[in-house]
Design a protein around this motif. Structure first.
Motif, PDB file in Angstrom:
ATOM      1  N   TYR A  93      -2.349   4.660   8.681  1.00 37.96           N
ATOM      2  CA  TYR A  93      -2.529   4.520   7.222  1.00 37.96           C
ATOM      3  C   TYR A  93      -3.208   3.232   6.807  1.00 37.96           C
ATOM      4  O   TYR A  93      -3.841   3.174   5.786  1.00 37.96           O
ATOM      5  CB  TYR A  93      -1.122   4.527   6.271  1.00 37.96           C
ATOM      6  N   TYR A 100       0.900  -1.089   0.158  1.00 36.25           N
ATOM      7  CA  TYR A 100      -0.110   0.121   0.171  1.00 36.25           C
ATOM      8  C   TYR A 100       0.793   1.337  -0.122  1.00 36.25           C
ATOM      9  O   TYR A 100       1.597   1.569   0.996  1.00 36.25           O
ATOM     10  CB  TYR A 100      -0.939  -0.030   1.298  1.00 36.25           C
ATOM     11  N   VAL A 128       1.196   5.471  -0.343  1.00 35.37           N
ATOM     12  CA  VAL A 128       0.657   6.853  -0.363  1.00 35.37           C
ATOM     13  C   VAL A 128       1.673   7.781  -0.754  1.00 35.37           C
ATOM     14  O   VAL A 128       2.829   7.880  -0.367  1.00 35.37           O
ATOM     15  CB  VAL A 128       0.293   7.196   1.197  1.00 35.37           C
ATOM     16  N   SER A 136      -6.851   3.444   6.402  1.00 37.53           N
ATOM     17  CA  SER A 136      -7.492   3.961   5.194  1.00 37.53           C
ATOM     18  C   SER A 136      -7.484   2.675   3.890  1.00 37.53           C
ATOM     19  O   SER A 136      -8.027   2.983   2.867  1.00 37.53           O
ATOM     20  CB  SER A 136      -6.602   5.128   4.645  1.00 37.53           C
ATOM     21  N   LEU A 137      -7.152   1.667   4.305  1.00 30.11           N
ATOM     22  CA  LEU A 137      -7.161   0.520   3.186  1.00 30.11           C
ATOM     23  C   LEU A 137      -8.375  -0.422   3.644  1.00 30.11           C
ATOM     24  O   LEU A 137      -8.274  -0.739   4.659  1.00 30.11           O
ATOM     25  CB  LEU A 137      -5.821  -0.164   3.450  1.00 30.11           C
ATOM     26  N   TYR A 197      -3.206   7.150  -3.923  1.00 29.37           N
ATOM     27  CA  TYR A 197      -3.350   5.949  -3.151  1.00 29.37           C
ATOM     28  C   TYR A 197      -2.882   4.828  -4.120  1.00 29.37           C
ATOM     29  O   TYR A 197      -3.834   4.843  -5.182  1.00 29.37           O
ATOM     30  CB  TYR A 197      -4.708   5.630  -2.251  1.00 29.37           C
ATOM     31  N   PHE A 242      -9.834   1.895  -0.858  1.00 30.26           N
ATOM     32  CA  PHE A 242      -9.672   2.774   0.129  1.00 30.26           C
ATOM     33  C   PHE A 242     -10.742   3.710   0.656  1.00 30.26           C
ATOM     34  O   PHE A 242     -11.563   3.968  -0.002  1.00 30.26           O
ATOM     35  CB  PHE A 242      -8.348   3.923  -0.655  1.00 30.26           C
ATOM     36  N   ARG A 243     -10.553   4.209   1.868  1.00 35.87           N
ATOM     37  CA  ARG A 243     -11.227   5.175   2.553  1.00 35.87           C
ATOM     38  C   ARG A 243     -10.463   6.569   2.471  1.00 35.87           C
ATOM     39  O   ARG A 243      -9.647   6.911   2.885  1.00 35.87           O
ATOM     40  CB  ARG A 243     -11.480   4.802   3.919  1.00 35.87           C
ATOM     41  N   ASN A 249      -4.998   2.058  -8.379  1.00 37.22           N
ATOM     42  CA  ASN A 249      -4.711   3.236  -7.768  1.00 37.22           C
ATOM     43  C   ASN A 249      -5.791   4.301  -7.958  1.00 37.22           C
ATOM     44  O   ASN A 249      -6.463   4.361  -8.885  1.00 37.22           O
ATOM     45  CB  ASN A 249      -3.305   3.880  -7.974  1.00 37.22           C
ATOM     46  N   GLU A 301     -15.900   5.720   0.286  1.00 33.74           N
ATOM     47  CA  GLU A 301     -14.980   4.524  -0.026  1.00 33.74           C
ATOM     48  C   GLU A 301     -15.141   4.403  -1.637  1.00 33.74           C
ATOM     49  O   GLU A 301     -16.198   4.566  -2.279  1.00 33.74           O
ATOM     50  CB  GLU A 301     -15.600   3.472   0.726  1.00 33.74           C
ATOM     51  N   TYR A 328     -13.684   1.145  -4.107  1.00 31.58           N
ATOM     52  CA  TYR A 328     -12.967  -0.225  -4.019  1.00 31.58           C
ATOM     53  C   TYR A 328     -13.290  -0.991  -5.210  1.00 31.58           C
ATOM     54  O   TYR A 328     -14.341  -0.358  -6.021  1.00 31.58           O
ATOM     55  CB  TYR A 328     -13.648  -0.828  -2.745  1.00 31.58           C
TER      56      TYR A 328
END
Length: 730
Positions: free
Chosen positions: A638, A64, A66, A641-642, A83, A101-102, A138, A122, A124
């Motif tokens: 972090y 992941y 960032v 957020s996944l 992301y 990701f959030r 991404n 969100e 996804y």
């Protein structure tokens, strides 16, 4: 941390080459054509950047990333957040995964990989990853509320944060760029900075660059290193235009400054270090304190002192007895009585000396125990020293092995770069031929519709070739970026080996000092042991002398008629015995003071050394535990957020990056361009049919077109190139 990360990346590179057959693809790369050739080249270039988490119990590897992106231009700064997630299926069967990701509230999505589902904040994807397949997703967005950068970045160009994009001038123009980057995360970061080298520009800098690397058809100087906690780095670069070229225009390019940290592997590194420090601290805690005066040593010193006192008292008594015997020898009756008193005193002192003589073996035995304990303690410290040396040598060998592995990838990157450069040159040759063909067709006097159709097709072909050249140029940049990454990693490995060797040497020196102190103390104790043996021999001799004296006294008592002569001999024996006892008393007192001082110095040196090393270990352990707490909190922040839902076990590696790109000005000689425009010649020609037309000389028209195209192209193409590179679309 860097060692673990490089091992992970290049382990994946070899694994992907073995599984996907990239070796074969690399060998046959020049034989491929069209888009297949470009795709294969792109695959090879991007292989070193694939981050693969190797875990024995994880069949799904997740990385992941960032990335906080800031693009600085003359009009201000544009900020983006990217992301990204990279998934590798280690299973032998396909795997269904929900990953996403959030996003922070009030985010505006600029780009996202296809097939996404957006639900509130969100985003996804519901994907299927085939066996041993890698998939990357991404999303890129903007958010006015997010400012949790890992690096504070500031710059000035000629004392301005928003310099003009075009600077009027030619030779002699001077630009001063000041850059400051400071660590804002509270954890150690790595950084890289790149500036293109242009012909006709002289560069001056306060901090020399780490190196120079060729990217495409140009060269870049770069700086790389570490940003420690609360640390910063400053760059001061001066650009002076020495030769503005045939067209009096130079594009200074862009400054790219990146910083990053791999939280997962940094946490693993901290865990390992804290565990090793705890083990070392336990070993130090198991070393007992050396008490200033132990119970056995107290008894020994008291016995030595009492022995010295008794010997001195006995010597004084002998001297006094001799005086009495000499002063009363004229009176036989009193002398005979004195002989009996001396006999009684001698027998009493004989008993004292016998007791002291039996005490010395006990003292010698205690000294043997002390020497045995000192020898055992010294052996344990030597074993610890050998263990430290062995661990340092082993770690140094591992680092050298990984450094060799890094060097193996450089020939592959060089070969790829050479192939791309040849292809770029070939496309330039094709573009020149198409342009020439376009001009030849344009000069033909043929049907207008056919001519327009042919010219349109030729124009599209020229544009396609130009796009392919730009693509090849970017690929060359990626290859050189990979090569610079390998060189940076190799330098960091060498620096890590140097630090490991320095710390191991310091610890070995400290252990050696302790061992030398123990050896000197053992030698002092051994000297005391030899002195006691000498004292034992002296006491034996004194006892023998007393025995002889008692025999003479018995003879004097048996033959009182010859008392005078016997008393003379007895007096001489008493004086001699008194002198011997006094000398023995002085030696014992000297040994008493020497032993007390040596024991105090020994205990003080050992305890101070142990306390100093223990305090250093505790301080370093507290520092690493504090770093671990910060890193763990950042990792969990972090990780929240996944979004990931998989039936297969997985491990998440989190990489945080920040990229800052500064668009440097273009130096353009406006006076030269104005002069070219003023020299355009307008020519009137008659077509022979009663009409007229305005024409421009062919040479001047071409010069005008080239100058205008150069000016406009430098500005627009640079902006387009930088924007396309700063936005990390997959």
């Amino acid at each position: 941390m860097m060692l673990v990360e490089l091992r992970r990346r290049f382990h994946d590179l070899r694994r992907l080459l073995r599984i996907r057959g990239i070796n074969s693809l690399l060998i046959n790369l020049p034989l491929l054509g069209g888009k297949s050739w470009l795709i294969a080249a792109l695959l090879i270039i991007m292989l070193p950047y694939v981050t693969h988490v190797v875990e024995a119990d994880a069949s799904l590897s997740v990385t992941y990333t960032v990335n906080y992106i800031n693009y600085y231009t003359s009009s201000g700064v544009k900020s983006y957040i990217n992301y990204g997630v990279n998934l590798i299926n280690e299973n032998s069967t396909a795997l269904n995964v929900i990953v996403g990701f959030r996003l922070p509230p009030y985010s505006s999505i600029l780009y996202a990989s296809s097939g996404y589902v957006l639900k509130g904040d969100e985003i996804y994807w519901n994907i299927t990853i085939n066996s041993f397949e890698t998939m990357s997703l991404n999303v890129e967005f903007q958010n006015p509320l997010v400012n949790n950068y890992i690096m504070n970045f500031k710059y000035l160009i000629n004392d301005s944060t928003t310099p003009s994009q075009v600077i009027n001038g030619s030779s002699g123009v001077k630009l001063i760029m000041l850059v400051n980057a400071s660590n804002a995360l509270g954890l150690p970061l790595t950084y890289n900075a790149y500036i293109p080298l242009q012909n006709g520009i002289n560069y001056y800098y306060s901090t020399p660059p780490t190196g120079v690397a060729g990217i495409g058809t140009g060269n870049y100087m770069y700086w790389s290193g570490e940003l420690p906690n609360n640390g910063s780095v400053d760059l001061n670069v001066t650009f002076i235009v020495a030769n503005s070229g045939n067209w009096s225009a130079i594009d200074l390019g862009s400054l790219i400054f990146t910083s990053s940290i791999d939280l997962y592997y940094y946490l693993n590194y901290l865990k390992l270090t804290i565990g090793q420090l705890n083990n070392t601290l336990t070993e130090f805690n198991n070393i007992p304190y050396v008490r200033p005066i132990s119970s056995n040593a107290t008894i020994l010193l008291n016995d030595l002192y009492q022995l010295s006192y008794l010997l001195n008292t006995t010597a004084a008594l002998y001297r006094q007895s001799a005086y009495y015997m000499n002063s009363t020898r004229v009176i036989e009756s009193l002398l005979l009585l004195q002989v009996y008193e001396v006999d009684y005193a001698l027998r009493a002192e004989y008993g004292v000396l016998s007791k002291l003589n039996s005490t010395i073996p006990m003292v010698s035995y205690s000294l043997k125990q002390i020497m045995s304990n000192l020898t055992q303690l010294n052996n344990e410290i030597i074993n610890l020293q050998y263990q430290v040396i062995s661990d340092v040598v082993y770690a140094y060998g591992e680092i050298e092995q990984y450094n060799v592995t890094l060097m193996e990838i450089i020939p592959i990157l060089n070969a790829t770069n050479t192939t791309l450069a040849e292809y770029y040159q070939y496309l330039g040759y094709v573009q020149d031929n198409l342009t020439k063909l376009y001009n030849d067709v344009n000069s033909l006097n043929i049907n207008g519709g056919v001519k327009s159709s042919i010219l349109g097709e030729l124009s599209r072909l020229i544009k396609d070739v130009e796009v392919m050249r730009a693509t090849v140029l970017r690929l060359e940049g990626y290859v050189n970026g990979a090569e610079m990454g390998v060189l940076t990693a190799s330098r960091q490995l060498s620096e890590l080996a140097y630090q490991l060797n320095t710390r191991g040497t310091a610890l070995v020196i400290a252990l050696t000092n302790i061992s030398n102190t123990l050896v000197k103390t053992n030698q002092s104790v051994y000297s005391l042991y030899i002195a006691l043996n000498y004292l034992s021999n002296t006491l034996n001799s004194t006892t023998s002398t007393l025995n002889v004296t008692l025999g003479r006294l018995n003879l004097a008592l048996a033959v009182p008629t010859s008392l005078y002569g016997n008393l003379t001999n007895i007096t001489s024996g008493l004086i001699q015995t008194s002198s011997q006892l006094q000398n023995a008393s002085a030696r014992l007192m000297s040994m008493y003071f020497n032993l007390t001082g040596q024991y105090l110095l020994f205990s003080l040196a050992i305890n101070q050394s142990i306390e100093y090393q223990r305090a250093n270990l505790v301080n370093e352990l507290n520092t690493y535990e504090a770093y671990y707490g910060i890193a763990k909190g950042t990792y969990d922040q972090y990780l929240s957020s996944l979004i990931i839902n998989s039936s297969s076990p997985y491990v998440v590696d989190i990489v945080v990056e920040q990229t800052s790109e500064v668009n440097l000005p273009i130096v353009l000689n406006m006076r030269y361009i104005s002069s070219v425009l003023s020299n355009i010649t307008i020519i009137n020609t008659d077509n022979g049919k009663g009409g007229s037309m305005r024409g421009i000389s062919k040479g001047t028209y071409g010069l005008l077109i080239i100058v205008l195209a150069l000016t406009l192209g430098l500005i627009l193409n640079k902006r387009k190139y930088v924007i396309n590179n700063i936005i990390n679309h997959p």
